[in-house]
Design a protein around this motif. Structure first.
Motif, PDB file in Angstrom:
ATOM      1  N   GLN A 118       0.542  -1.254   0.354  1.00  0.00           N
ATOM      2  CA  GLN A 118      -0.122  -0.226  -0.231  1.00  0.00           C
ATOM      3  C   GLN A 118       0.934   1.653  -0.526  1.00  0.00           C
ATOM      4  O   GLN A 118       1.695   0.806   1.018  1.00  0.00           O
ATOM      5  CB  GLN A 118      -0.538  -0.110   0.744  1.00  0.00           C
ATOM      6  N   GLU A 119       0.175   2.236  -0.942  1.00  0.00           N
ATOM      7  CA  GLU A 119       0.876   3.594  -0.711  1.00  0.00           C
ATOM      8  C   GLU A 119       0.101   4.283  -0.557  1.00  0.00           C
ATOM      9  O   GLU A 119      -1.271   4.843  -0.601  1.00  0.00           O
ATOM     10  CB  GLU A 119       1.441   4.181  -2.114  1.00  0.00           C
ATOM     11  N   ILE A 120       0.583   5.345   0.932  1.00  0.00           N
ATOM     12  CA  ILE A 120      -0.460   6.382   1.502  1.00  0.00           C
ATOM     13  C   ILE A 120       0.364   7.924   0.606  1.00  0.00           C
ATOM     14  O   ILE A 120       1.365   7.548   1.881  1.00  0.00           O
ATOM     15  CB  ILE A 120      -1.157   5.714   3.163  1.00  0.00           C
ATOM     16  N   GLU A 121      -1.078   8.731   0.091  1.00  0.00           N
ATOM     17  CA  GLU A 121       0.912   9.639  -0.680  1.00  0.00           C
ATOM     18  C   GLU A 121       0.308  10.969   0.422  1.00  0.00           C
ATOM     19  O   GLU A 121      -2.022  10.862   0.514  1.00  0.00           O
ATOM     20  CB  GLU A 121      -0.056   9.858  -1.925  1.00  0.00           C
ATOM     21  N   VAL A 125      10.117  18.464  -1.751  1.00  0.00           N
ATOM     22  CA  VAL A 125       9.772  17.215  -2.642  1.00  0.00           C
ATOM     23  C   VAL A 125       8.034  17.630  -3.053  1.00  0.00           C
ATOM     24  O   VAL A 125       7.609  18.396  -2.629  1.00  0.00           O
ATOM     25  CB  VAL A 125       9.956  15.908  -1.207  1.00  0.00           C
ATOM     26  N   GLY A 126       7.343  17.038  -3.798  1.00  0.00           N
ATOM     27  CA  GLY A 126       6.336  17.038  -5.140  1.00  0.00           C
ATOM     28  C   GLY A 126       5.137  16.445  -3.754  1.00  0.00           C
ATOM     29  O   GLY A 126       4.450  16.775  -3.271  1.00  0.00           O
ATOM     30  N   GLU A 127       5.320  15.263  -3.416  1.00  0.00           N
ATOM     31  CA  GLU A 127       4.597  14.538  -2.741  1.00  0.00           C
ATOM     32  C   GLU A 127       5.483  13.467  -1.959  1.00  0.00           C
ATOM     33  O   GLU A 127       6.558  12.707  -2.382  1.00  0.00           O
ATOM     34  CB  GLU A 127       3.167  13.754  -4.006  1.00  0.00           C
ATOM     35  N   VAL A 128       4.894  13.133  -0.803  1.00  0.00           N
ATOM     36  CA  VAL A 128       5.548  11.837   0.116  1.00  0.00           C
ATOM     37  C   VAL A 128       4.482  10.815   0.293  1.00  0.00           C
ATOM     38  O   VAL A 128       3.308  11.289   0.326  1.00  0.00           O
ATOM     39  CB  VAL A 128       6.053  12.718   1.542  1.00  0.00           C
ATOM     40  N   GLU A 129       5.030   9.137  -0.170  1.00  0.00           N
ATOM     41  CA  GLU A 129       4.473   8.337   0.070  1.00  0.00           C
ATOM     42  C   GLU A 129       5.028   7.512   0.904  1.00  0.00           C
ATOM     43  O   GLU A 129       6.303   7.660   1.484  1.00  0.00           O
ATOM     44  CB  GLU A 129       4.554   7.376  -0.789  1.00  0.00           C
ATOM     45  N   VAL A 130       4.454   6.690   2.133  1.00  0.00           N
ATOM     46  CA  VAL A 130       4.145   6.145   3.353  1.00  0.00           C
ATOM     47  C   VAL A 130       3.626   4.774   3.398  1.00  0.00           C
ATOM     48  O   VAL A 130       2.815   4.495   2.358  1.00  0.00           O
ATOM     49  CB  VAL A 130       3.652   6.377   4.977  1.00  0.00           C
ATOM     50  N   THR A 131       4.476   3.630   3.136  1.00  0.00           N
ATOM     51  CA  THR A 131       3.916   2.357   3.210  1.00  0.00           C
ATOM     52  C   THR A 131       4.325   1.650   4.680  1.00  0.00           C
ATOM     53  O   THR A 131       5.818   1.793   4.952  1.00  0.00           O
ATOM     54  CB  THR A 131       5.179   1.343   1.764  1.00  0.00           C
ATOM     55  N   PHE A 132       3.917   0.870   5.230  1.00  0.00           N
ATOM     56  CA  PHE A 132       3.746  -0.263   5.950  1.00  0.00           C
ATOM     57  C   PHE A 132       4.011  -1.367   5.491  1.00  0.00           C
ATOM     58  O   PHE A 132       3.299  -2.146   5.019  1.00  0.00           O
ATOM     59  CB  PHE A 132       2.533   0.254   7.158  1.00  0.00           C
ATOM     60  N   VAL A 133       5.191  -1.831   6.864  1.00  0.00           N
ATOM     61  CA  VAL A 133       4.490  -3.768   6.282  1.00  0.00           C
ATOM     62  C   VAL A 133       5.182  -4.528   7.155  1.00  0.00           C
ATOM     63  O   VAL A 133       5.387  -4.214   8.156  1.00  0.00           O
ATOM     64  CB  VAL A 133       5.987  -4.781   5.322  1.00  0.00           C
TER      65      VAL A 133
END
Length: 330
Positions: free
Chosen positions: A180-183, A194-202
């Motif tokens: 999953q990418e939460i943007e 930065v333009g956008e930042v995405e966070v991914t949890f595993v």
């Protein structure tokens, strides 16, 4: 929460089924429980099995662009063979252990735009299978994940959207064939970097792998995707100053150029649950310049990894409140 439908695959006078969720809101690693309530139709029906599947909308990148479809990523058999008599009412209980990597679809009661996630009831009668509709399930973040997400709000970031990308993240152990990418949109003081930042949890029972991806704007050190990675236990995540960690990582992007590889900050460094270092002020980032971005690298060779993917299935109307967000908060 009750979902009632006729089993259209079996014709007029067929049985009907209600899927009732006892736990419509759940967290990764939790136990989703409920009942499948059957009512016999005009004739006796030999039920071969009842299966509950967790289904999500997944994006797949390929040479011609990107496609989305519904992919089943976990299934549990609720019942084996039995005969459902005409007019009979029967209840079948089910329990679905949610994978720890189950994506988040709701925060503080607000559905995340872009996420389609639910349970599908599959009923087999006389060699015919009715997969039914997708019954939505709200998956809330673990407390450890919520702390990270709240830090983005604290720093002034605004939620943009979320999606699932088919593939595996390089160097990260995954049980599911997507991530999953939460943007987020950055606040003004980081927008120039930065333009956008995405966070991914595993996630797993022991802790979290947190992957940040920043779309660097062109500047003194050029543009590209910068990757930050943190590995902590759930308890450590609750005790970490994530606003400080994320802000320090983003500030580092403005001060280090390409070609530096990994940069670590080691204040009060400790051993994490996986034998890797972590701690306040400790993280690493990797910058990619030119060539495919992180998403393309992670998703390389993923054709067919999501079981039962139905590309092009009508899914836009599954959630009426799945609004197109733009810079909103949950």
């Amino acid at each position: 929460m009750v979902f009632k439908r006729m089993l259209g695959a079996f014709g007029v006078g067929a049985p009907s089924v209600d899927t009732v969720l006892s736990t419509p809101r759940i967290q990764p690693g939790g136990l989703l429980t409920g009942e499948v309530r059957l009512r016999g139709g005009d004739f006796d029906a030999d039920i071969e099995h009842i299966v509950l599947g967790l289904v999500a909308r997944v994006e797949i990148e390929h040479g011609e662009g990107e496609q989305s479809g519904l992919g089943e990523f976990f299934r549990v058999q609720a019942s084996g063979p039995f005969t459902l008599r005409a007019g009979e009412q029967r209840v079948v209980d089910f329990r679905i252990p949610m994978p720890w990597e189950t994506p988040i679809s709701e925060i503080a009661g607000r559905h995340l735009a872009g996420m389609v996630l639910g349970v599908r009831t599959e009923l087999a009668i006389a060699k015919s299978v009715d997969k039914g509709d997708l019954d939505p399930v709200a998956v809330e973040p673990l407390p450890s994940q919520l702390r990270v997400l709240q830090a983005f709000q604290q720093l002034g970031f605004h939620f943009k959207s979320a999606d699932l990308e088919a593939g595996r993240i390089y160097g990260v152990h995954q049980e599911l064939p997507f991530y999953q990418e939460i943007e987020f949109y950055p606040p003004a003081h980081h927008a120039g970097v930065v333009g956008e930042v995405e966070v991914t949890f595993v996630a797993d029972p022991a802790g979290l792998e947190i992957v940040l991806e920043a779309d660097k704007r062109a500047g003194r050190y050029g543009s590209g995707d910068a990757i930050g990675r943190f590995q902590v236990s759930h308890d450590q995540a609750l005790r970490t100053d994530w606003a400080g960690e994320i802000d320090r990582w983003l500030t580092g992007l403005a001060h280090y150029g390409g070609g530096h590889g990994h940069h670590g900050y080691a204040e009060a460094e400790h051993q994490g649950p996986y034998g890797h270092s972590y701690g306040h002020g400790h993280h690493e980032y990797q910058e990619h310049r030119g060539g495919p971005g992180w998403g393309a690298v992670a998703a390389a060779g993923v054709a067919g990894v999501v079981g039962g993917l139905v590309v092009g299935e009508v899914i836009e109307e599954i959630f009426e409140d799945d609004e197109e967000e733009d810079g909103g908060d949950w």
